[in-house]
Motif scaffolding. Structure first.
Motif, mmCIF file in Angstrom:
data_model
loop_
_atom_site.group_PDB
_atom_site.id
_atom_site.type_symbol
_atom_site.label_atom_id
_atom_site.label_comp_id
_atom_site.label_asym_id
_atom_site.label_seq_id
_atom_site.Cartn_x
_atom_site.Cartn_y
_atom_site.Cartn_z
ATOM 1 N N PRO A 32 0.829 -1.203 0.000
ATOM 2 C CA PRO A 32 0.000 0.000 0.000
ATOM 3 C C PRO A 32 0.861 1.250 0.000
ATOM 4 O O PRO A 32 1.909 1.297 0.626
ATOM 5 C CB PRO A 32 -0.785 -0.115 1.314
ATOM 6 C CG PRO A 32 0.121 -0.915 2.209
ATOM 7 C CD PRO A 32 0.842 -1.879 1.320
ATOM 8 N N LYS A 33 0.431 2.281 -0.677
ATOM 9 C CA LYS A 33 1.100 3.566 -0.576
ATOM 10 C C LYS A 33 0.551 4.320 0.618
ATOM 11 O O LYS A 33 -0.614 4.181 0.991
ATOM 12 C CB LYS A 33 0.915 4.376 -1.860
ATOM 13 C CG LYS A 33 -0.524 4.770 -2.149
ATOM 14 C CD LYS A 33 -0.604 5.541 -3.453
ATOM 15 C CE LYS A 33 -2.043 5.936 -3.745
ATOM 16 N NZ LYS A 33 -2.175 6.619 -5.025
ATOM 17 N N LEU A 34 1.406 5.119 1.231
ATOM 18 C CA LEU A 34 0.987 5.832 2.429
ATOM 19 C C LEU A 34 0.183 7.074 2.082
ATOM 20 O O LEU A 34 -0.778 7.408 2.749
ATOM 21 C CB LEU A 34 2.206 6.194 3.268
ATOM 22 C CG LEU A 34 3.038 4.991 3.767
ATOM 23 C CD1 LEU A 34 4.193 5.485 4.613
ATOM 24 C CD2 LEU A 34 2.183 4.020 4.547
ATOM 25 N N ASP A 339 8.571 7.102 -10.170
ATOM 26 C CA ASP A 339 7.662 6.800 -9.057
ATOM 27 C C ASP A 339 7.570 8.018 -8.146
ATOM 28 O O ASP A 339 8.281 8.134 -7.142
ATOM 29 C CB ASP A 339 8.163 5.576 -8.289
ATOM 30 C CG ASP A 339 7.145 5.042 -7.300
ATOM 31 O OD1 ASP A 339 6.096 5.701 -7.114
ATOM 32 O OD2 ASP A 339 7.387 3.972 -6.709
ATOM 33 N N VAL A 340 6.683 8.945 -8.514
ATOM 34 C CA VAL A 340 6.574 10.220 -7.805
ATOM 35 C C VAL A 340 6.227 10.011 -6.335
ATOM 36 O O VAL A 340 6.779 10.676 -5.449
ATOM 37 C CB VAL A 340 5.508 11.117 -8.475
ATOM 38 C CG1 VAL A 340 5.283 12.391 -7.678
ATOM 39 C CG2 VAL A 340 5.922 11.441 -9.906
ATOM 40 N N ASP A 341 5.309 9.099 -6.048
ATOM 41 C CA ASP A 341 4.844 8.913 -4.673
ATOM 42 C C ASP A 341 5.531 7.760 -3.952
ATOM 43 O O ASP A 341 5.204 7.448 -2.818
ATOM 44 C CB ASP A 341 3.327 8.708 -4.632
ATOM 45 C CG ASP A 341 2.849 7.647 -5.625
ATOM 46 O OD1 ASP A 341 3.708 6.920 -6.169
ATOM 47 O OD2 ASP A 341 1.633 7.563 -5.854
ATOM 48 N N ASN A 405 18.385 16.500 -5.111
ATOM 49 C CA ASN A 405 18.607 16.823 -3.698
ATOM 50 C C ASN A 405 18.789 15.580 -2.828
ATOM 51 O O ASN A 405 18.788 15.681 -1.596
ATOM 52 C CB ASN A 405 17.461 17.677 -3.154
ATOM 53 C CG ASN A 405 16.103 17.029 -3.362
ATOM 54 O OD1 ASN A 405 16.004 15.892 -3.819
ATOM 55 N ND2 ASN A 405 15.042 17.751 -3.027
ATOM 56 N N LEU A 406 18.936 14.411 -3.440
ATOM 57 C CA LEU A 406 19.294 13.176 -2.745
ATOM 58 C C LEU A 406 18.284 12.754 -1.689
ATOM 59 O O LEU A 406 18.637 12.043 -0.746
ATOM 60 C CB LEU A 406 20.680 13.314 -2.075
ATOM 61 C CG LEU A 406 21.836 13.758 -2.959
ATOM 62 C CD1 LEU A 406 23.109 13.937 -2.140
ATOM 63 C CD2 LEU A 406 22.080 12.789 -4.087
ATOM 64 N N ASP A 407 17.015 13.160 -1.829
ATOM 65 C CA ASP A 407 16.030 12.813 -0.806
ATOM 66 C C ASP A 407 15.273 11.538 -1.124
ATOM 67 O O ASP A 407 14.376 11.144 -0.380
ATOM 68 C CB ASP A 407 15.055 13.968 -0.580
ATOM 69 C CG ASP A 407 14.166 14.254 -1.806
ATOM 70 O OD1 ASP A 407 14.356 13.593 -2.854
ATOM 71 O OD2 ASP A 407 13.318 15.157 -1.712
ATOM 72 N N GLY A 408 15.628 10.868 -2.234
ATOM 73 C CA GLY A 408 14.992 9.600 -2.566
ATOM 74 C C GLY A 408 13.665 9.723 -3.267
ATOM 75 O O GLY A 408 13.015 8.711 -3.549
ATOM 76 N N PHE A 409 13.241 10.957 -3.568
ATOM 77 C CA PHE A 409 12.016 11.188 -4.329
ATOM 78 C C PHE A 409 12.411 11.819 -5.662
ATOM 79 O O PHE A 409 13.046 12.873 -5.686
ATOM 80 C CB PHE A 409 11.035 12.069 -3.551
ATOM 81 C CG PHE A 409 10.320 11.331 -2.457
ATOM 82 C CD1 PHE A 409 8.991 10.943 -2.616
ATOM 83 C CD2 PHE A 409 10.982 10.989 -1.296
ATOM 84 C CE1 PHE A 409 8.331 10.239 -1.615
ATOM 85 C CE2 PHE A 409 10.342 10.277 -0.292
ATOM 86 C CZ PHE A 409 9.012 9.902 -0.444
ATOM 87 N N PRO A 410 12.058 11.180 -6.776
ATOM 88 C CA PRO A 410 12.589 11.605 -8.074
ATOM 89 C C PRO A 410 12.121 12.999 -8.479
ATOM 90 O O PRO A 410 11.011 13.422 -8.168
ATOM 91 C CB PRO A 410 12.055 10.540 -9.039
ATOM 92 C CG PRO A 410 10.867 9.944 -8.359
ATOM 93 C CD PRO A 410 11.157 10.016 -6.893
ATOM 94 N N ASP A 411 13.010 13.702 -9.163
ATOM 95 C CA ASP A 411 12.739 15.020 -9.722
ATOM 96 C C ASP A 411 12.790 14.919 -11.244
ATOM 97 O O ASP A 411 13.402 13.995 -11.799
ATOM 98 C CB ASP A 411 13.786 16.027 -9.223
ATOM 99 C CG ASP A 411 14.002 15.940 -7.720
ATOM 100 O OD1 ASP A 411 13.016 16.076 -6.980
ATOM 101 O OD2 ASP A 411 15.151 15.711 -7.292
ATOM 102 N N PRO A 428 8.698 14.533 -0.525
ATOM 103 C CA PRO A 428 8.595 13.345 0.336
ATOM 104 C C PRO A 428 7.224 13.232 0.989
ATOM 105 O O PRO A 428 6.596 14.232 1.325
ATOM 106 C CB PRO A 428 9.705 13.577 1.377
ATOM 107 C CG PRO A 428 10.692 14.469 0.696
ATOM 108 C CD PRO A 428 9.854 15.377 -0.176
ATOM 109 N N ASN A 429 6.796 11.979 1.182
ATOM 110 C CA ASN A 429 5.464 11.754 1.740
ATOM 111 C C ASN A 429 5.433 10.668 2.800
ATOM 112 O O ASN A 429 4.362 10.297 3.265
ATOM 113 C CB ASN A 429 4.479 11.386 0.622
ATOM 114 C CG ASN A 429 4.860 10.089 -0.086
ATOM 115 O OD1 ASN A 429 5.798 9.392 0.322
ATOM 116 N ND2 ASN A 429 4.142 9.755 -1.145
ATOM 117 N N GLY A 430 6.575 10.138 3.197
ATOM 118 C CA GLY A 430 6.585 9.081 4.206
ATOM 119 C C GLY A 430 6.861 7.714 3.636
ATOM 120 O O GLY A 430 7.237 6.798 4.380
#
Length: 615
Positions: A32-34, A339-341, A405-411, A428-430
């Motif tokens: 599941p996505k958060l 995978d944006v989310d 920015n290396l936060d693991g969420f693609p830009d 980021p969303n968790g």
């Protein structure tokens, strides 16, 4: 603790068990996505000056690290041939002035790949109406133009896209170039170059083998190619998109090893002989069935097509009707999966533009209602982003995906028309993630063509490493996997172009991991990056951090707290963090201009008054 296993097994056995494993996991489990993630336009705060004011049908963009620090950099082609380079810092970008000549011709493709396996990436630049160029990386951000002796054709071309891939699995990158030629051109062909590998001289790397390898069919109106293994036989094939309703897209299937002719045009056998005004082909396993699918963009009248791969044939998932879940009904160009989310399923971004020569700024007034689109993917089902995605008109062509920015969420970066490129930042969303990089040993150093399988939280994902994709684009060398709510990665399997397979178990989440062929791994950033990637980078400071990537303003000089470390007649002031005079009557004798610092400005005053009598 990481557990790793290395095996060298037959190609056919590898393909069978990996595909079966992916199918079983996908059919049984789901993550599941958060919550929903989104892309936010941060172009006003991160300025990427590109000056896209001219040219024909856009210019290319690469989101690949070329400085060697594992942080995504940016490279933009230019309609006047002046390539734009931006070094990623982990928090933003710094313009780089590299020593590349300005040829005054329209550059289309910028493509990085380590053609000589020396550990740094070299640059291919494709030109429209001029010879293509190849630059060898000297390892210190200087480059040698080896175009004239490289083996690449040096006649003026109509080149658009290009793709690196090691089709003969000799451990060195080969190159395919697509030419937007017409039927009246004398050489209406695309170009295939084999890497000479051990046969190469100092500056000669390729030989053209277009005819010898069976790719000598007319390539009229070709925009872009991608090396991919659609049928999972572990032989690299080539898909080519073409921009005319009278010319079908091409699929060159590699034959069994040691065949007299390496490739056979087989698009009709797979349902890939699509005849539309095709602009881009974007590959991903969007439905997690263990086979790579493809999304095609085109004119509104043709429709965008999502083709689902069942291993032996491509069925039509979305076609010519306006109510399809990923339909745009516009003039579409580059499309990218990301995978944006971070829910484990790759979402789809589609760029829209126009099909005339760029006439800036008039073209911005003519095309006033052409926003890009974003479609969220939830277990293979798509929903268009509404209200949480920028709807402004940007006139996009080529796009590329990375993580600046290396936060693991693609830009996502769009080489849009105008003074500045557009950058859309993932928020980021968790949900969790992992990013996998590859370094080959028996395979090419970049690991291009490797197949990466990630199993976590009851879900199996499968990516291939590409170098040249979509429309004039090159995505990050990091393969990004969203993990949803998973808290541990059960396994990562890398099937290398050489035939070697590495399996690693119990890996941590939310990390950047480089897998080296043979099973070794390392993390180039400190755990928990990017927070600890910033620190004091000033070497003489008391708290200098040699592992810090970016200065965060925390430098401390508190260890300089006694008069022995300050100049004569001065002492350390904790508030100002400076050596100051004992009193106003006895100022710091070296601070001539009284600004609290002893620096070049004091020296200039001293020199200006040199040889004068002192009172």
């Amino acid at each position: 603790m990481f557990v790793q296993r290395h095996s060298n097994q037959s190609v056919q056995r590898r393909a069978s068990w990996l595909t079966l494993f992916a199918l079983i996991w996908t059919g049984v489990f789901g993550v599941p996505k958060l919550c929903v993630g989104q892309l936010v336009d941060v172009s006003n705060t991160i300025e990427l000056e590109t000056g896209h004011f001219g040219g024909y049908l856009g210019a290319g963009v690469s989101f690949v690290d070329f400085t060697g620090d594992y942080i995504d950099d940016l490279t933009f082609a230019d309609y006047e041939g002046d390539i734009h380079f931006f070094e990623g810092t982990g928090t933003g970008f710094i313009p780089l002035e590299l020593d590349f000549p300005d040829y005054g011709h329209e550059a289309k493709m910028v493509l990085w790949g380590d053609i000589d396996n020396d550990g740094d990436r070299d640059l291919f630049v494709g030109f429209r109406l001029a010879p293509n160029r190849l630059y060898r990386n000297n390892g210190d951000l200087t480059f040698t133009d080896v175009s004239a002796t490289s083996g690449l054709d040096q006649d003026p071309s109509k080149s658009y896209g290009a793709a690196f891939g090691d089709y003969d699995a000799d451990g060195f990158l080969d190159l395919h170039i697509t030419n937007y030629s017409s039927a009246i051109d004398a050489d209406a062909f695309n170009e295939l170059y084999r890497n000479l590998a051990g046969e190469a001289t100092e500056h000669t790397f390729f030989e053209e083998v277009t005819i010898e390898e069976g790719m000598d069919e007319f390539g009229i109106q070709s925009f872009q190619s991608v090396w991919v293994d659609f049928n999972e036989d572990d032989l690299l094939d080539l898909h080519i998109i073409r921009d005319r309703t009278i010319y079908a897209n091409q699929f060159y299937e590699q034959q069994v090893p040691n065949a007299m002719i390496t490739f056979q045009e087989s698009a009709a056998n797979y349902g890939l002989d699509i005849m539309i005004n095709c602009m881009s082909g974007s590959v991903a396993d969007f439905d997690h069935n263990g086979f790579q699918d493809i999304y095609l963009t085109a004119f509104a009248d043709d429709g965008n097509w999502l083709l689902s791969n069942n291993g032996s044939f491509f069925g039509l998932e979305a076609g010519n009707t306006s109510n399809d879940s990923v339909q745009v009904n516009d003039v579409c160009w580059g499309a990218n999966w990301l995978d944006v989310d971070n829910n484990g399923y790759e979402d789809l971004h589609v760029a829209t533009g126009y099909s005339v020569f760029t006439d800036y700024p008039d073209v911005m007034d003519i095309y006033t209602d052409h926003p890009d689109r974003l479609f969220y993917n939830d277990a293979g089902n798509f929903t268009e982003a509404v209200g949480d995605f920028p709807t402004s008109n940007v006139l996009s062509f080529a796009t590329a995906v990375g993580d600046y920015n290396l936060d693991g969420f693609p830009d996502l970066v769009s080489h849009r028309v105008g003074e500045y490129a557009q950058i859309l930042e993932g928020t980021p969303n968790g949900n969790h993630w992992i990013k996998i990089g590859t370094e080959g040993v028996a395979s090419n150093f970049d690991g291009i063509g490797a197949k990466i399988y990630v199993h976590a939280g009851g879900m199996s994902q499968y990516h291939m490493r590409f170098a040249g994709e979509s429309y004039l684009g090159q995505n990050s060398a990091w393969e990004h996997f969203g993990l949803g709510s998973a808290t541990l990665i059960d396994s990562v399997v890398v099937a290398w172009p050489s035939g070697n397979v590495d399996a690693l178990y119990d890996l941590p989440i939310d990390e950047h991991i480089i897998v080296m062929e043979g099973g070794a791994l390392f993390m180039p950033f400190a755990p928990g990056c990017p927070d600890v990637a910033a620190g004091c980078t000033y070497e003489v400071a008391c708290n200098y951090d040699s592992s810090a990537l970016n200065d965060d303003g925390s430098c401390d000089f508190g260890c300089y707290l006694n008069s022995d470390q300050c100049g004569p007649g001065t002492f350390w002031d904790d508030v100002l963090s400076l050596c100051i005079g004992v009193s106003e009557e006895d100022p710091c004798p070296h601070d001539i201009n009284g600004d609290g610092y002893v620096n070049i400005f004091d020296l200039l005053i001293l020199l200006a008054n040199f040889n004068l009598d002192c009172p």
